[in-house]
Design an enzyme around this catalytic site. Structure first.
Site, PDB file in Angstrom:
ATOM      1  N   ARG A   1      36.054  65.250  19.688  1.00 30.52           N
ATOM      2  CA  ARG A   1      34.884  64.882  19.313  1.00 30.52           C
ATOM      3  C   ARG A   1      34.607  63.705  20.211  1.00 30.52           C
ATOM      4  NH1 ARG A   1      30.768  63.351  18.746  1.00 30.52           N
ATOM      5  NH2 ARG A   1      29.357  63.115  16.714  1.00 30.52           N
TER       6      ARG A   1
ATOM      7  N   ARG B   1      35.097  73.266   5.927  1.00 28.59           N
ATOM      8  CA  ARG B   1      35.361  72.032   6.890  1.00 28.59           C
ATOM      9  C   ARG B   1      37.027  71.952   7.158  1.00 28.59           C
ATOM     10  NH1 ARG B   1      32.703  67.359   4.381  1.00 28.59           N
ATOM     11  NH2 ARG B   1      30.738  68.856   4.375  1.00 28.59           N
TER      12      ARG B   1
ATOM     13  N   ASP C   1      27.448  74.595  12.748  1.00 32.78           N
ATOM     14  CA  ASP C   1      26.587  73.735  11.851  1.00 32.78           C
ATOM     15  C   ASP C   1      25.739  74.657  11.406  1.00 32.78           C
ATOM     16  OD1 ASP C   1      26.346  70.785  10.889  1.00 32.78           O
ATOM     17  OD2 ASP C   1      24.330  71.405  11.114  1.00 32.78           O
TER      18      ASP C   1
ATOM     19  N   ARG D   1      36.992  65.825  10.684  1.00 28.24           N
ATOM     20  CA  ARG D   1      37.380  64.375  11.286  1.00 28.24           C
ATOM     21  C   ARG D   1      38.655  64.168  10.764  1.00 28.24           C
ATOM     22  NH1 ARG D   1      32.452  60.947   9.609  1.00 28.24           N
ATOM     23  NH2 ARG D   1      32.173  62.655   7.957  1.00 28.24           N
TER      24      ARG D   1
ATOM     25  N   TYR E   1      15.986  70.778   4.590  1.00 25.03           N
ATOM     26  CA  TYR E   1      16.190  69.971   5.908  1.00 25.03           C
ATOM     27  C   TYR E   1      14.912  69.806   6.636  1.00 25.03           C
ATOM     28  CZ  TYR E   1      21.352  69.371   5.843  1.00 25.03           C
ATOM     29  OH  TYR E   1      22.579  68.870   5.431  1.00 25.03           O
TER      30      TYR E   1
END
Length: 648
Positions: free
Chosen positions: A343, A330, A379, A334, A456
């Site tokens: 973003r 990552r 992702d 952010r 998931y």
């Protein structure tokens, strides 16, 4: 002529419109195409009205809590049946007393014709997905009977979504779709498609898809039709038609902005040539991703490539290096202002589907941090969309699967990843990232491991207990293995295609497998992970990262990857002892250390490097992704410390 001017340029265009067939043919000609229009359906009343009558009686006797009306035609057809079998006013009064959901403005108008106002109305584009979103917005359905007026054919995704929310679904069939009386034109179009004599297909209604495949099956042409569909531009009108195509494993290339017939034809004329170019590129990637092809054999073993002797790839091969290579999971996220700026302009899923932006944010991160490898920005979950799962990233909740797999029978809804075309944005991201990076920096592709993807799609999103996942795993080993096999086969194709597009290494993330103990891991997971790793193109390093349970490390090493990733829950020295001498290791600083001051970061880096003791095959990384609260300067300080303190 501008490339943006809508013009089929003489391509052969098939359409399956019934009511407006003549208009469709004129539009295709107007935009430079050769029309092949064949009606594919006719509307018919349900053969047996008993399900509708049974629903009406259960409604008036108080046994139904919620009714979902999906179409105006269905509402009117149901009303016509009811009036023939019981008191119509009593039926309307009963509907007024309970919660009703109308899908779309046409259905609302049909209800108002008889004096009814729905309790809730779904927003555009009024698909089954919006029905579930409307229900989630304030209509609890757990332990309630929800009657579902079906629009011509069963909506398995909506039914599964309602049942996943605890509803008891009562399906109400009102009308259906049959084949046209004259099958000649449709049969000819199907034969032309099978022989490669059509270039573009236009679908305007969901039942057209079903009937085309039905007739193709009757003609014994199903396999050839599906092969040609993978090489033919497909355009669809409306979200229901698009979803039906996808439910049947057919990729939709072109979608107009409006629901007008001319909008569909114009969009197809404008975009069909770009679709053909994209298909050619995917075919080339597929060839490179085939282990039997000469192209594939040349990709990983090019020792003259500028990245071949990079510290990262040498460490993957357990060769001596001048300093320990480092990259961060990552590493574009952010915590970086540059990422937040990008973003803010788009949703996360749209960002993942924009290769130029994905390359931009990753190359920016590599340049700022000074790391030794770049993992593509993407992702784990987009691979599930072409496999039949409806994925959304919601604010504050993260990924949501709207049609989760909860029972053994649901596994059949999970499609094989036979067609890589709908994931072209991932491969283009690999290609652009490879082209935009300095040539000596390797690119890492990645995918979710079968257990993590399964968790998931079974849970419907993130979970802490994985109860639904474990329930299916323990209750039906056959269904579990079939699901894992489909995910494993898809993972092999997906990762090899990323290598074909330009990745030098791939990482397999098993983020949630730590919820299992060693015995369950060995029985239910290890064979499928081993299958993926064995299926990756020869000589391409594979990193397998199984997080959350140090007891799984020896088993993770058995899976056969070149590099075993470990998290911070075990010391690096102990982890490497469990991995064994024939594997490289990646890890494993606690990401929270980057919230400390730089002196502490440097101390912890040295401590970890001392455990590695300059042993060939160590790739420095965090034990998980960079935390959003991390100061960028601390991440830079970490990379600098690794390079300085590990220099041989």
């Amino acid at each position: 002529m501008s490339e943006q001017t809508p013009d089929f340029r003489g391509q052969r265009v098939a359409a399956f419109e019934s009511r407006r067939a003549d208009e469709m043919a004129r539009l295709i000609k107007r935009y430079g195409g050769v029309p092949h229009v064949s009606p594919a359906l006719r509307e018919t009343p349900a053969d047996d009205p008993r399900s509708a009558v049974d629903f009406a009686y259960r409604l008036v006797t108080g046994e139904v809590d919620v009714v979902v009306f999906l179409t105006d035609v269905g509402f009117r057809g149901l009303w016509a049946i009811v009036q023939r079998h019981l008191d119509g006013q009593r039926y309307l009064d009963a509907l007024s007393d309970i919660t009703t959901v109308a899908s779309g403005s046409k259905t609302v108008a049909a209800m108002r014709e008889v004096g009814l106002t729905p309790t809730l109305c779904t927003p555009a584009p009024s698909t089954w997905r919006q029905v579930l979103q409307t229900i989630d917005g304030g209509l609890p359905v757990a332990n309630k009977v929800v009657a579902l007026q079906e629009s011509g054919q069963p909506n398995t995704s909506l039914t599964a979504g309602l049942e996943a929310r605890g509803a008891r679904v009562l399906r109400v069939q009102v009308y259906g779709w049959d084949l046209p009386t004259d099958l000649g034109p449709l049969t000819q179009n199907i034969r032309d498609l099978a022989e490669g004599r059509l270039d573009v297909l236009l679908f305007t209604a969901a039942p057209q898809v079903v009937n085309l495949l039905r007739v193709a099956d009757d003609l014994g042409l199903t396999d050839r039709i599906r092969q040609r569909l993978a090489a033919t531009a497909v355009a669809s009108l409306g979200p229901v038609t698009r979803e039906t195509l996808r439910d049947h494993g057919i990729r939709v290339d072109i979608q107009p902005e409006s629901s007008e017939l001319e909008s569909l034809v114009r969009a197809a004329a404008r975009e069909c040539h770009a679709v053909s170019s994209r298909r050619s590129r995917i075919a080339a990637i597929g060839s490179a991703a085939d282990p039997a092809s000469a192209t594939a054999r040349q990709i990983p073993s090019d020792s003259h490539a500028p990245w071949y002797d990079s510290p990262f790839l040498k460490a993957c091969r357990r060769e001596p290096v001048e300093y320990t290579p480092v990259w961060l999971m990552r590493q574009a996220g952010r915590y970086m202002a540059e990422y937040r700026e990008v973003r803010a302009k788009t949703s996360f899923l749209q960002l993942c589907k924009s290769p130029s932006l994905c390359s931009e944010v990753m190359c920016t991160a590599v340049a700022r941090l000074g790391v030794d490898a770049a993992i593509i920005f993407s992702d784990l979950l987009p691979i599930l969309e072409p496999m039949g799962l409806d994925l959304e990233f919601t604010a504050g909740e993260g990924p949501v699967i709207h049609n989760p797999v909860r029972a053994a029978a649901d596994v059949d809804r999970v499609r094989e990843l036979d067609d890589l075309g709908s994931l072209d944005f991932v491969f283009e991201t690999v290609r652009q990232t490879r082209g935009d990076l300095p040539s000596q920096i390797p690119v890492i592709g990645f995918a979710g491991a079968p257990f993590t993807l399964a968790s998931y799609l079974i849970e419907g999103g993130s979970s802490r207990s994985y109860l639904h996942t474990k329930a299916l795993m323990y209750r039906d080993a056959g269904a579990w293995n079939e699901l894992m096999q489909r995910l494993a086969r898809g993972g092999i194709r997906y990762l090899n295609a990323q290598i074909g597009a330009g990745a030098q290494c791939v990482q397999l993330f098993d983020s949630w497998v730590g919820c299992l103990g060693p015995d369950d891991y060995r029985r239910y997971v290890l064979p499928h992970v081993r299958q993926i790793i064995a299926g990756i193109l020869p000589d391409v390093p594979v990193i397998y990262f199984a997080a959350g349970n140090p007891a799984l490390i020896p088993l993770a090493a058995e899976a056969g990857s070149s590099v075993v990733g470990v998290d911070w829950r075990i010391g690096l020295r102990d982890a490497w002892g469990r991995v064994g001498p024939d594997r490289a290791i990646q890890g494993n600083l606690d990401p929270a250390v980057l919230l400390a001051d730089r002196a502490e970061i440097r101390r912890r880096v040295k401590e970890l490097l001392d455990q590695a003791a300059n042993r060939p095959g160590h790739i420095f990384n965090l034990g998980h992704g960079v935390l959003p609260q991390t100061p960028v300067d601390n991440a830079i300080a970490l990379v600098d410390a690794v390079h300085e303190l590990s220099r041989r």
